[in-house]
Design a protein around this motif. Structure first.
Motif, mmCIF file in Angstrom:
data_model
loop_
_atom_site.group_PDB
_atom_site.id
_atom_site.type_symbol
_atom_site.label_atom_id
_atom_site.label_comp_id
_atom_site.label_asym_id
_atom_site.label_seq_id
_atom_site.Cartn_x
_atom_site.Cartn_y
_atom_site.Cartn_z
ATOM 1 N N ASN A 532 -3.509 -33.824 50.826
ATOM 2 C CA ASN A 532 -4.403 -34.823 50.547
ATOM 3 C C ASN A 532 -5.187 -34.927 49.073
ATOM 4 O O ASN A 532 -6.083 -35.638 48.833
ATOM 5 C CB ASN A 532 -5.771 -34.882 51.600
ATOM 6 C CG ASN A 532 -5.320 -35.774 52.736
ATOM 7 O OD1 ASN A 532 -4.666 -36.764 52.583
ATOM 8 N ND2 ASN A 532 -6.048 -35.379 53.819
ATOM 9 N N LYS A 533 -4.727 -34.063 48.368
ATOM 10 C CA LYS A 533 -5.042 -33.741 47.025
ATOM 11 C C LYS A 533 -4.985 -35.078 46.403
ATOM 12 O O LYS A 533 -6.104 -35.515 45.504
ATOM 13 C CB LYS A 533 -4.455 -32.684 45.962
ATOM 14 C CG LYS A 533 -5.066 -32.556 44.860
ATOM 15 C CD LYS A 533 -4.329 -31.607 43.903
ATOM 16 C CE LYS A 533 -3.913 -31.980 42.622
ATOM 17 N NZ LYS A 533 -3.201 -31.024 41.887
ATOM 18 N N GLN A 534 -3.941 -35.818 46.227
ATOM 19 C CA GLN A 534 -4.007 -37.264 45.434
ATOM 20 C C GLN A 534 -4.868 -38.312 46.255
ATOM 21 O O GLN A 534 -5.260 -38.832 45.290
ATOM 22 C CB GLN A 534 -2.556 -37.562 45.583
ATOM 23 C CG GLN A 534 -1.634 -36.938 44.286
ATOM 24 C CD GLN A 534 -2.024 -36.773 43.065
ATOM 25 O OE1 GLN A 534 -2.555 -37.635 42.441
ATOM 26 N NE2 GLN A 534 -1.848 -35.667 42.222
ATOM 27 N N VAL A 535 -5.204 -38.066 47.592
ATOM 28 C CA VAL A 535 -6.015 -38.996 47.944
ATOM 29 C C VAL A 535 -7.481 -38.753 47.636
ATOM 30 O O VAL A 535 -7.974 -39.862 47.206
ATOM 31 C CB VAL A 535 -5.852 -39.098 49.702
ATOM 32 C CG1 VAL A 535 -7.030 -39.777 50.334
ATOM 33 C CG2 VAL A 535 -4.420 -39.232 50.079
ATOM 34 N N ARG A 536 -7.813 -37.483 47.454
ATOM 35 C CA ARG A 536 -9.193 -37.306 47.071
ATOM 36 C C ARG A 536 -9.269 -37.525 45.787
ATOM 37 O O ARG A 536 -10.293 -38.234 45.090
ATOM 38 C CB ARG A 536 -9.401 -35.855 47.082
ATOM 39 C CG ARG A 536 -9.705 -35.075 48.252
ATOM 40 C CD ARG A 536 -10.281 -33.946 48.370
ATOM 41 N NE ARG A 536 -9.282 -32.962 47.903
ATOM 42 C CZ ARG A 536 -8.418 -32.128 48.612
ATOM 43 N NH1 ARG A 536 -8.275 -32.527 49.860
ATOM 44 N NH2 ARG A 536 -7.543 -31.417 47.981
ATOM 45 N N LEU A 537 -8.198 -37.485 44.814
ATOM 46 C CA LEU A 537 -8.276 -37.770 43.338
ATOM 47 C C LEU A 537 -8.310 -39.480 43.289
ATOM 48 O O LEU A 537 -8.996 -39.841 42.161
ATOM 49 C CB LEU A 537 -7.138 -37.355 42.754
ATOM 50 C CG LEU A 537 -7.101 -35.869 42.537
ATOM 51 C CD1 LEU A 537 -5.785 -35.367 41.568
ATOM 52 C CD2 LEU A 537 -8.347 -35.396 41.327
ATOM 53 N N SER A 538 -7.677 -40.130 44.144
ATOM 54 C CA SER A 538 -7.930 -41.590 43.987
ATOM 55 C C SER A 538 -9.481 -41.960 44.125
ATOM 56 O O SER A 538 -9.901 -43.114 43.580
ATOM 57 C CB SER A 538 -6.903 -42.247 45.096
ATOM 58 O OG SER A 538 -7.257 -41.911 46.565
ATOM 59 N N LEU A 539 -10.125 -41.254 45.008
ATOM 60 C CA LEU A 539 -11.594 -41.604 45.170
ATOM 61 C C LEU A 539 -12.114 -41.280 43.921
ATOM 62 O O LEU A 539 -12.925 -41.959 43.464
ATOM 63 C CB LEU A 539 -12.001 -40.628 46.229
ATOM 64 C CG LEU A 539 -13.458 -40.759 46.650
ATOM 65 C CD1 LEU A 539 -14.016 -42.018 47.231
ATOM 66 C CD2 LEU A 539 -13.930 -39.572 47.597
ATOM 67 N N VAL A 540 -11.659 -39.980 43.274
ATOM 68 C CA VAL A 540 -12.522 -39.608 42.017
ATOM 69 C C VAL A 540 -12.182 -40.713 40.894
ATOM 70 O O VAL A 540 -12.883 -41.360 40.127
ATOM 71 C CB VAL A 540 -11.904 -38.500 41.592
ATOM 72 C CG1 VAL A 540 -12.427 -38.070 40.176
ATOM 73 C CG2 VAL A 540 -12.191 -37.313 42.487
ATOM 74 N N SER A 541 -10.946 -41.242 41.097
ATOM 75 C CA SER A 541 -10.642 -42.257 40.034
ATOM 76 C C SER A 541 -11.292 -43.450 40.348
ATOM 77 O O SER A 541 -12.053 -44.201 39.329
ATOM 78 C CB SER A 541 -9.228 -42.637 40.165
ATOM 79 O OG SER A 541 -8.699 -43.700 39.309
ATOM 80 N N ALA A 542 -11.901 -43.977 41.573
ATOM 81 C CA ALA A 542 -12.413 -45.153 41.824
ATOM 82 C C ALA A 542 -13.782 -44.981 41.402
ATOM 83 O O ALA A 542 -14.566 -46.008 40.970
ATOM 84 C CB ALA A 542 -12.495 -45.618 43.249
ATOM 85 N N VAL A 543 -14.416 -43.623 41.435
ATOM 86 C CA VAL A 543 -15.885 -43.369 41.055
ATOM 87 C C VAL A 543 -15.757 -43.399 39.490
ATOM 88 O O VAL A 543 -16.594 -44.276 38.989
ATOM 89 C CB VAL A 543 -16.225 -42.136 41.682
ATOM 90 C CG1 VAL A 543 -17.597 -41.619 40.727
ATOM 91 C CG2 VAL A 543 -16.431 -41.868 43.002
ATOM 92 N N GLN A 544 -14.732 -42.924 38.847
ATOM 93 C CA GLN A 544 -14.791 -43.062 37.304
ATOM 94 C C GLN A 544 -14.713 -44.544 36.915
ATOM 95 O O GLN A 544 -15.491 -45.076 36.091
ATOM 96 C CB GLN A 544 -13.489 -42.294 37.124
ATOM 97 C CG GLN A 544 -13.548 -41.992 35.440
ATOM 98 C CD GLN A 544 -12.345 -42.518 34.778
ATOM 99 O OE1 GLN A 544 -11.705 -43.423 35.245
ATOM 100 N NE2 GLN A 544 -11.884 -41.914 33.632
ATOM 101 N N ILE A 545 -13.923 -45.291 37.557
ATOM 102 C CA ILE A 545 -13.696 -46.838 37.112
ATOM 103 C C ILE A 545 -15.432 -47.486 37.305
ATOM 104 O O ILE A 545 -15.640 -48.206 36.412
ATOM 105 C CB ILE A 545 -12.619 -47.400 38.036
ATOM 106 C CG1 ILE A 545 -11.263 -46.949 37.654
ATOM 107 C CG2 ILE A 545 -12.836 -49.169 37.810
ATOM 108 C CD1 ILE A 545 -10.332 -47.308 38.571
ATOM 109 N N VAL A 546 -15.778 -47.046 38.327
ATOM 110 C CA VAL A 546 -17.094 -47.866 38.598
ATOM 111 C C VAL A 546 -18.334 -47.289 37.839
ATOM 112 O O VAL A 546 -19.131 -48.305 37.214
ATOM 113 C CB VAL A 546 -17.448 -47.843 40.309
ATOM 114 C CG1 VAL A 546 -18.922 -48.280 40.534
ATOM 115 C CG2 VAL A 546 -16.304 -48.791 41.147
#
Ligand code: ARG
Length: 562
Positions: A532-546
């Motif tokens: 699930n690492k890439q799934v967690r990172l996609s959350l991180v990416s969403a946070v970074q964008i917002v």
């Protein structure tokens, strides 16, 4: 991910004859505890209409609605319908949406094809850029960015204070005590000194004031020497102001100041006369505004015009030029009466569009609880303040991250970001206490804290080798939910910030999101090698964008590293 809209729609299908959608939306509540549900609808008002118990109504509604799968569980409890979202599905949807739209997430189009003018910053020539002007600049700039995010075309106007009796005084002072070379070296400081000296000496020498008035009159009559000095003062001042705008990353579509309206007032005065609104009072010309407001002074006894006259001309000129649906004036609350008067005069003139004009007032900047003033000895020069902030940010960085490359650039982003954020995080009508140490803290509700969180997210994405993958069956950790709930809110927060001319909502929002993210960071091993690492990172990416987009709407940069 508009699960609220879906919920409202479902309810509306049942009770639409009694409540409009907007009303239903307003009625929705957020349960105090997550264990009760993610969203609740109270049935007490309906109870009165249907003459049944709230509980009964909640149960009936629950049964009659066919619930889509994102509403994983629905309960009728104590007169409420409580909804539990399917967290995984909601999370996947919103994160997908953010990753797809990127910075455009939260963009709306309700302002499309409409123009808004924003009159902000508007400092006075030959005087230092005050703290009040800083507040106007920072608030106005953010409002402009927010309006653009809502689809409006924004015209940024800097209504420079470049006309008025003070220029007569300044000319007198300069002619008596000024030296060209000295002024050239340090224009704002020297001109201010001259201005202060004029006022001190005029206290026991009334002839100075008279000379000042006479020179202003000459200026209004295009006397060449007066005009030349005025032009020079204006140029030098603008050079200084530009440095500040550059530091803050602020720009304007128009810098036509008060002087620009000199040849546009006669026609307004004629219109006032033709409409029978102009009256004479003790030699001056005024417009009466009824019992509740003092009259608006249009022309002084000596025939010279006023701040208000120029604002009237400006409002009419702008309406004709830009055909704006809305015009904001971001100016301190001490000018509330002035704007009220202007708007009322336009109303009396029959300009229906006066309703689109809005004064956006704000409170004061305080130092140790007292007003920061530019008068007398207490000058606070804004450029110095910003440079101090940048220097302090640089010191912080040397300690925290000595190997950081491009430290100077980052220090500028953090230093100015800190000042801007500190101003915007409070509701604008509140006074703000100015404290460099406070604003530059990396912890607490500060700009650097949010910037730091953004940099942390960026670092995780780099270290974790984040790839935008197409996942369909993602599994999110339980700890991700508070973050997702914040992310969902972003578009709505922007709309509310627009409606209330209130950037503080966005500032508070990015703080909240940062906090939630840092809690997650403390609990979850984001970079652990698991499926699930890439799934967690996609959350991180969403946070970074917002976070990045939220900061941008405030006029604050988001460095990738700091
Ligand atoms: N120059 C004015 C001041 O410093 C602010 C101007 C605001 N804008 C306007 N259209 N009156 O007080």
């Amino acid at each position: 991910m508009e699960y609220k809209t879906i919920f409202v729609q479902l309810l509306h299908d049942q009770i639409g004859e009694h409540f409009e959608k907007a009303k239903i939306k307003r009625m929705l509540e957020k349960p105090k505890y997550e264990a009760i549900g993610d969203l609740a609808f109270p049935c007490f008002d309906l109870a009165k209409i249907y003459r049944k118990s709230p509980h009964q109504i909640a149960e009936e509604l629950m049964k009659n609605i066919s619930w889509p799968p994102i509403f994983q569980q629905v309960e009728a409890v104590n007169g409420y319908i409580n909804i539990f979202l399917n967290r995984n599905e909601v999370s996947a949807k919103v994160i997908h949406e953010i990753l797809e739209k990127k910075a455009a997430f939260g963009q709306s189009s309700f302002g499309k094809n409409n123009v808004i003018t924003i009159d902000f910053s508007s400092p006075n020539i030959a005087k230092p850029f005050s703290m009040g002007h800083l507040r106007s600049t920072v608030i106005g700039n953010s409002l402009a960015l927010i309006a653009e995010k809502c689809g409006y075309q924004v015209i940024r106007i800097n209504h420079l204070g470049d006309w008025g009796t003070q220029f007569g005084k300044l000319i007198v002072a300069y002619k008596m005590w000024g030296k060209e070379q000295v002024v050239k070296k340090n224009p704002i400081k020297e001109l201010l000194k001259l201005y202060i000296r004029f006022h001190e000496e005029a206290e026991h020498d009334e002839s100075l004031n008279e000379a000042g008035r006479a020179w202003f009159k000459k200026l209004e009559n295009n006397h060449p020497e007066a005009l030349e000095l005025w032009k020079w003062f204006r140029e030098e001042s603008w050079k200084e102001f530009s440095k500040i705008y550059e530091l803050l990353g602020v720009s304007f579509d128009s810098t036509d100041g008060e002087a620009f309206y000199n040849d546009k007032m006669d026609i307004v005065i004629k219109e006032l006369k033709d409409k029978g609104l102009l009256e004479e009072s003790e030699g001056a010309e005024i417009v009466e505004l009824g019992a509740s407001y003092p009259p608006c002074l249009i022309k002084k006894k000596d025939g010279t015009t006023l701040y208000a006259t120029r604002d009237l001309a400006a409002a009419i000129y702008r309406k004709n030029k830009y055909n704006s649906v809305k015009s904001l004036y971001v100016v301190g609350h001490e000018q509330s009466l002035h704007f009220k008067q202007i708007f009322l005069v336009l109303k009396k003139m029959g300009h229906e569009w006066y309703e689109g004009l809005e004064h956006v007032p704000f409170g004061m900047m305080l130092k140790n609880g007292k007003k920061m003033s530019t008068r007398k000895g207490k000058i606070v020069l804004l450029e110095e303040v910003l440079n101090d902030a940048i220097e302090l940010a640089l010191e912080n960085m040397e300690q925290k991250n000595p190997t950081l490359s491009s430290k100077e650039i980052v220090a500028q982003q953090v230093g100015t970001g800190a000042v801007i954020f500190h101003d915007l995080k409070n509701y604008r009508l509140n006074d703000v206490e100015f404290s460099l140490e406070e604003m530059l803290k990396f912890e607490g509700d500060t700009g650097p804290y949010v910037q730091y969180t953004h940099a942390r997210a960026s670092a995780l994405l780099r270290k974790g080798n984040y790839k935008e993958i197409e996942w369909t069956e993602a599994q999110f950790d339980e700890e991700a939910w508070p973050i997702v709930k914040e992310l969902i809110e972003f578009p709505e927060v922007i709309k509310r910030a627009y409606d209330g001319n209130d950037p503080s909502l966005i500032a508070k929002y990015v703080i909240q999101l940062s906090k939630k993210f840092n809690q997650y960071y403390g609990k979850v091993r984001i970079l652990a090698e698991s499926e699930n690492k890439q799934v967690r990172l996609s959350l991180v990416s969403a946070v970074q964008i917002v976070l990045r987009e939220g900061l941008r709407l405030l006029g604050v940069d988001a460095p990738e590293e700091m």
